[in-house]
Design a protein around this motif. Structure first.
Motif, short mmCIF file in Angstrom:
data_model
loop_
_atom_site.label_atom_id
_atom_site.label_comp_id
_atom_site.label_asym_id
_atom_site.label_seq_id
_atom_site.Cartn_x
_atom_site.Cartn_y
_atom_site.Cartn_z
N VAL A 184 0.83 -1.21 0.00
CA VAL A 184 0.00 0.00 0.00
C VAL A 184 0.86 1.25 0.00
O VAL A 184 0.62 2.20 -0.76
CB VAL A 184 -0.95 0.00 1.22
CG1 VAL A 184 -1.61 1.37 1.39
CG2 VAL A 184 -2.01 -1.08 1.08
N VAL A 185 1.88 1.27 0.83
CA VAL A 185 2.76 2.44 0.92
C VAL A 185 3.47 2.67 -0.41
O VAL A 185 3.59 3.81 -0.87
CB VAL A 185 3.76 2.27 2.08
CG1 VAL A 185 4.82 3.37 2.04
CG2 VAL A 185 3.03 2.29 3.41
N ARG A 186 3.91 1.60 -1.05
CA ARG A 186 4.55 1.75 -2.36
C ARG A 186 3.56 2.25 -3.41
O ARG A 186 3.89 3.13 -4.22
CB ARG A 186 5.13 0.40 -2.81
CG ARG A 186 6.38 -0.03 -2.05
CD ARG A 186 7.09 -1.17 -2.78
NE ARG A 186 6.23 -2.34 -2.96
CZ ARG A 186 6.15 -3.33 -2.09
NH1 ARG A 186 6.85 -3.30 -0.98
NH2 ARG A 186 5.34 -4.37 -2.32
N ASP A 187 2.36 1.70 -3.40
CA ASP A 187 1.38 2.04 -4.44
C ASP A 187 0.79 3.43 -4.26
O ASP A 187 0.59 4.17 -5.24
CB ASP A 187 0.23 1.02 -4.43
CG ASP A 187 0.65 -0.36 -4.88
OD1 ASP A 187 1.74 -0.49 -5.48
OD2 ASP A 187 -0.12 -1.31 -4.63
N LEU A 188 0.44 3.78 -3.02
CA LEU A 188 -0.33 5.00 -2.77
C LEU A 188 0.47 6.12 -2.11
O LEU A 188 -0.02 7.23 -1.98
CB LEU A 188 -1.56 4.66 -1.91
CG LEU A 188 -2.54 3.66 -2.54
CD1 LEU A 188 -3.69 3.35 -1.58
CD2 LEU A 188 -3.09 4.17 -3.86
N GLY A 189 1.69 5.81 -1.69
CA GLY A 189 2.57 6.87 -1.23
C GLY A 189 2.57 7.16 0.25
O GLY A 189 3.10 8.19 0.68
N GLY A 190 1.98 6.28 1.05
CA GLY A 190 2.01 6.51 2.50
C GLY A 190 0.95 5.71 3.21
O GLY A 190 0.25 4.88 2.61
N GLN A 206 6.62 9.09 10.72
CA GLN A 206 6.16 10.39 10.22
C GLN A 206 5.56 11.26 11.32
O GLN A 206 5.12 12.38 11.06
CB GLN A 206 5.14 10.19 9.10
CG GLN A 206 3.84 9.53 9.54
CD GLN A 206 3.06 8.89 8.42
OE1 GLN A 206 3.57 8.75 7.29
NE2 GLN A 206 1.83 8.50 8.67
N ARG A 207 5.50 10.72 12.55
CA ARG A 207 4.94 11.45 13.71
C ARG A 207 3.50 11.89 13.46
O ARG A 207 3.07 12.95 13.86
CB ARG A 207 5.81 12.66 14.07
CG ARG A 207 7.20 12.30 14.59
CD ARG A 207 7.09 11.49 15.88
NE ARG A 207 8.33 11.38 16.62
CZ ARG A 207 9.25 10.43 16.44
NH1 ARG A 207 9.06 9.50 15.50
NH2 ARG A 207 10.34 10.39 17.19
#
Length: 252
Positions: free
Chosen positions: A77-83, A132-133
């Motif tokens: 998900v992080v790779r695909d959507l950026g976070g 990312q806090r």
């Protein structure tokens, strides 16, 4: 509204019911949504509904009871959507039976899918959120957490969600992460329809009887729960953490 512009949200159990309504609501408010269900095929309908309204969504298949599978899909998900900014732990099942008849397998299944999955997903998500806090974790509990005949397993799991939520708020708060729970009462979903069938009723009759016991004299809709989840996942609730909010039409 655009409270989630630039945010990525993961919603589990999002193929139908409260999960689907929540995924749609977050997307309508600007989130890119990872629609997670047991298979990507099951999740695709919700992702398509979001895309049809101009939103951004991807469907993912994952057994959220599998710790390693969860970690892998969250990385995807992080790779695909950026976070990963918002996690909604909604996946759940019922295996209702009176306590003295309940097989151990049904106890294990409900505790694993309804409670252990929330642990798995929160543990995977917090790694990104701590870095990312910032983060929002919202988990689905239930009015059944207070006890419900024929649901010893489900009640225990949903009470566990409340304890888990309170603890996550304490431990993750210093990193800018909030954790809250939503405890719906009777909501018109496929799950409550299945409960009606189990007790020899129709969904309509079951809902009518539930409405008579509810001060607002009606049952709830998935979209009404989704609205509360969206509030808790938003910066409007930035100082709300460790709470369980009951959405039950005033029932006691």
């Amino acid at each position: 509204m655009s409270r989630f512009t630039g945010r990525v949200a993961v919603v589990t159990g999002a193929a139908q019911g409260i999960g689907a309504a929540t995924a749609l609501r977050l997307a309508e408010e600007g989130a890119a949504v990872a629609v997670v269900d047991l298979t990507a095929e099951r999740a695709q309908g919700t992702a398509d509904a979001i895309a049809a309204k101009g939103g951004t969504a991807r469907a993912y298949g994952c057994d959220v009871a599998d710790h390693e599978a969860v970690a892998a899909v969250f990385a995807e998900v992080v790779r695909d959507l950026g976070g990963l900014h918002v996690l909604v732990n909604n996946a759940g099942i019922t295996r209702d039976n009176l306590f003295f008849r309940m097989p151990r397998s049904d106890w294990d299944a409900v505790l694993t899918v309804n409670l252990t999955s929330a642990f798995n997903c929160a543990q995977a998500a917090q790694a990104y959120m701590v870095e990312q806090r910032y983060g929002r974790i919202v988990s689905l509990s239930s009015r059944s957490a207070l006890g419900n005949r024929g649901q010893a397993n489900y009640a225990a799991a949903k009470a566990g969600i409340q304890g888990l939520t309170a603890t996550l708020a304490i431990e993750l708060g210093p990193y800018g992460i909030t954790a809250n729970a939503v405890a719906p009462g009777y909501i018109a979903t496929a799950m409550t329809a299945a409960t009606a069938e189990r007790v020899g009723s129709t969904a309509e009759e079951h809902q009518r009887l539930a409405a008579e016991r509810t001060p607002l004299r009606r049952v709830g809709q998935p979209e009404e729960v989704a609205a509360v989840v969206a509030f808790l996942a938003s910066d409007d609730a930035s100082y709300v953490s460790g709470q369980t909010l009951y959405v039950n039409g005033g029932a006691r």
